[in-house]
Motif scaffolding. Structure first.
Motif, PDB file in Angstrom:
ATOM      1  N   LEU A   1       0.890  -1.140  -0.055  1.00  0.00           N
ATOM      2  CA  LEU A   1       0.145  -0.078   0.012  1.00  0.00           C
ATOM      3  C   LEU A   1       0.725   1.323  -0.093  1.00  0.00           C
ATOM      4  O   LEU A   1       0.313   2.306  -0.752  1.00  0.00           O
ATOM      5  N   ALA A   2       1.948   1.235   0.668  1.00  0.00           N
ATOM      6  CA  ALA A   2       2.767   2.357   0.947  1.00  0.00           C
ATOM      7  C   ALA A   2       3.541   2.762  -0.536  1.00  0.00           C
ATOM      8  O   ALA A   2       3.364   3.947  -0.911  1.00  0.00           O
ATOM      9  N   ARG A   3       3.819   1.691  -1.385  1.00  0.00           N
ATOM     10  CA  ARG A   3       4.290   1.817  -2.757  1.00  0.00           C
ATOM     11  C   ARG A   3       3.194   2.273  -3.606  1.00  0.00           C
ATOM     12  O   ARG A   3       3.586   3.405  -4.515  1.00  0.00           O
TER      13      ARG A   3
ATOM     14  N   ARG B   1       1.006   7.005  -6.334  1.00  0.00           N
ATOM     15  CA  ARG B   1      -0.178   8.148  -6.611  1.00  0.00           C
ATOM     16  C   ARG B   1      -0.244   9.532  -6.114  1.00  0.00           C
ATOM     17  O   ARG B   1      -0.543  10.260  -6.923  1.00  0.00           O
ATOM     18  N   ALA B   2       0.711   9.727  -4.856  1.00  0.00           N
ATOM     19  CA  ALA B   2       0.689  11.004  -4.453  1.00  0.00           C
ATOM     20  C   ALA B   2       2.013  11.638  -4.487  1.00  0.00           C
ATOM     21  O   ALA B   2       2.000  12.772  -4.178  1.00  0.00           O
TER      22      ALA B   2
ATOM     23  N   ARG C   1      -5.343  12.558   0.421  1.00  0.00           N
ATOM     24  CA  ARG C   1      -5.977  14.051   0.444  1.00  0.00           C
ATOM     25  C   ARG C   1      -5.139  15.024   0.929  1.00  0.00           C
ATOM     26  O   ARG C   1      -5.162  16.220   0.305  1.00  0.00           O
ATOM     27  N   ALA C   2      -4.264  14.815   1.824  1.00  0.00           N
ATOM     28  CA  ALA C   2      -3.194  15.868   2.290  1.00  0.00           C
ATOM     29  C   ALA C   2      -2.271  16.216   1.082  1.00  0.00           C
ATOM     30  O   ALA C   2      -1.793  17.305   0.821  1.00  0.00           O
ATOM     31  N   ALA C   3      -1.683  14.898   0.495  1.00  0.00           N
ATOM     32  CA  ALA C   3      -0.861  15.149  -0.538  1.00  0.00           C
ATOM     33  C   ALA C   3      -1.226  15.937  -1.764  1.00  0.00           C
ATOM     34  O   ALA C   3      -0.668  16.851  -2.420  1.00  0.00           O
ATOM     35  N   HIS C   4      -2.775  15.622  -1.960  1.00  0.00           N
ATOM     36  CA  HIS C   4      -3.051  16.270  -3.130  1.00  0.00           C
ATOM     37  C   HIS C   4      -3.534  17.633  -2.996  1.00  0.00           C
ATOM     38  O   HIS C   4      -3.452  18.732  -3.665  1.00  0.00           O
ATOM     39  N   ALA C   5      -3.640  18.231  -1.460  1.00  0.00           N
ATOM     40  CA  ALA C   5      -3.883  19.528  -1.060  1.00  0.00           C
ATOM     41  C   ALA C   5      -2.490  20.212  -0.784  1.00  0.00           C
ATOM     42  O   ALA C   5      -2.368  21.492  -0.483  1.00  0.00           O
TER      43      ALA C   5
ATOM     44  N   LEU D   1      -7.875   4.183  -2.824  1.00  0.00           N
ATOM     45  CA  LEU D   1      -6.846   4.513  -3.875  1.00  0.00           C
ATOM     46  C   LEU D   1      -7.590   4.712  -5.320  1.00  0.00           C
ATOM     47  O   LEU D   1      -7.161   5.674  -5.887  1.00  0.00           O
ATOM     48  N   ALA D   2      -8.784   3.953  -5.415  1.00  0.00           N
ATOM     49  CA  ALA D   2      -9.274   4.035  -6.544  1.00  0.00           C
ATOM     50  C   ALA D   2     -10.185   5.266  -6.649  1.00  0.00           C
ATOM     51  O   ALA D   2     -10.475   5.665  -7.789  1.00  0.00           O
ATOM     52  N   GLN D   3     -10.641   5.630  -5.543  1.00  0.00           N
ATOM     53  CA  GLN D   3     -11.994   6.624  -5.388  1.00  0.00           C
ATOM     54  C   GLN D   3     -11.312   7.900  -5.270  1.00  0.00           C
ATOM     55  O   GLN D   3     -11.900   8.947  -5.866  1.00  0.00           O
ATOM     56  N   VAL D   4     -10.275   8.082  -4.494  1.00  0.00           N
ATOM     57  CA  VAL D   4      -9.446   9.546  -4.440  1.00  0.00           C
ATOM     58  C   VAL D   4      -8.667  10.099  -5.527  1.00  0.00           C
ATOM     59  O   VAL D   4      -7.715   9.344  -5.870  1.00  0.00           O
ATOM     60  N   THR D   5      -9.258  10.995  -6.187  1.00  0.00           N
ATOM     61  CA  THR D   5      -8.147  11.660  -7.369  1.00  0.00           C
ATOM     62  C   THR D   5      -7.718  12.897  -6.919  1.00  0.00           C
ATOM     63  O   THR D   5      -8.465  13.719  -6.232  1.00  0.00           O
ATOM     64  N   PRO D   6      -6.697  13.303  -7.476  1.00  0.00           N
ATOM     65  CA  PRO D   6      -6.138  14.730  -7.179  1.00  0.00           C
ATOM     66  C   PRO D   6      -7.067  15.869  -7.632  1.00  0.00           C
ATOM     67  O   PRO D   6      -7.792  15.664  -8.519  1.00  0.00           O
TER      68      PRO D   6
END
Length: 222
Positions: A130-132, A137-138, A175-179, A217-222
């Motif tokens: 999951l970390a990889r 992704r982020a 979400r924190a990374a995308h923000a 992972l599949a649902q959260v998008t940038p």
């Protein structure tokens, strides 16, 4: 004072050790997730504030605790005695070091196993996978999706986290990374937990957690 959110489901045996090791300046909020073993009573007897969270789910308990917290900075950690509250001042200090003007930050505790059986192989493998996936992704460089964390309460609420199950910790980082948050980690000791884990203690629990996180992972998008 920093509020420490302790999601709790049947941790009556572990809570005395956890609560008696809470350092000065850190206030425990035990979020009782419909426990049936008297966890709420034990927590109150040891001076903790008890926050009820009737809807089952790790994310549901974390969210209830976040809403109930009153401090500007909050920490989150498991209530099963696998993590030592004595580590919390280091986590809070690392948050202050990471923050920049106008840019929120999140600090995670990178678990370092101490003692036989602290982190079963199946759970460690699932976490690494999951970390990889998260890092790809982020754009993060994390080694662990550890449950010991520190961040500012208002910033966490503004992320609008939706998952109420085991996907909550991963959604927080995504979400924190995308923000545009700064995200870091520090090493913390990871001990054999008290009692049987709902996640890492069984292959089935680990599979459910990984499934929830893959859904996030599949649902959260940038």
């Amino acid at each position: 004072m920093i509020d420490v959110l302790l999601p709790c489901l049947n941790e009556a045996e572990a809570l005395p050790w956890v609560l008696t090791r809470m350092p000065d300046g850190f206030r425990p909020l035990v979020v009782d997730n419909a426990s049936t073993d008297g966890s709420a009573r034990v927590a109150a007897a040891h001076g903790a504030r008890v926050v009820p969270a009737a809807d089952r789910g790790f994310g549901a308990a974390c969210h209830a605790g976040l809403l109930a917290a009153e401090s500007e900075v909050v920490c989150v950690m498991d209530a099963d005695a696998s993590l030592d509250p004595a580590e919390l001042p280091r986590l809070a200090a690392a948050l202050g070091d990471l923050e920049e003007a106008g840019r929120p930050a999140l600090v995670l505790g990178r678990r370092r196993p101490c003692g036989r059986g602290a982190w079963p192989p199946h759970a460690r493998l699932g976490n690494a996978v999951l970390a990889r996936s998260l890092n790809r992704r982020a754009g993060t460089r994390l080694h662990d999706l550890g449950p010991m964390r520190a961040a500012r309460r208002d910033a966490l609420l503004a992320l609008g986290l939706r998952d109420r199950r085991f996907g909550y910790p991963l959604e927080m980082v995504l979400r924190a990374a995308h923000a545009g948050w700064r995200i870091g980690e520090i090493d913390v000791a990871y001990r054999p937990r008290t009692g049987v884990s709902k996640v890492t203690g069984t292959v089935g629990g680990t599979v459910r957690a990984v499934r929830d996180m893959r859904r996030v992972l599949a649902q959260v998008t940038p």
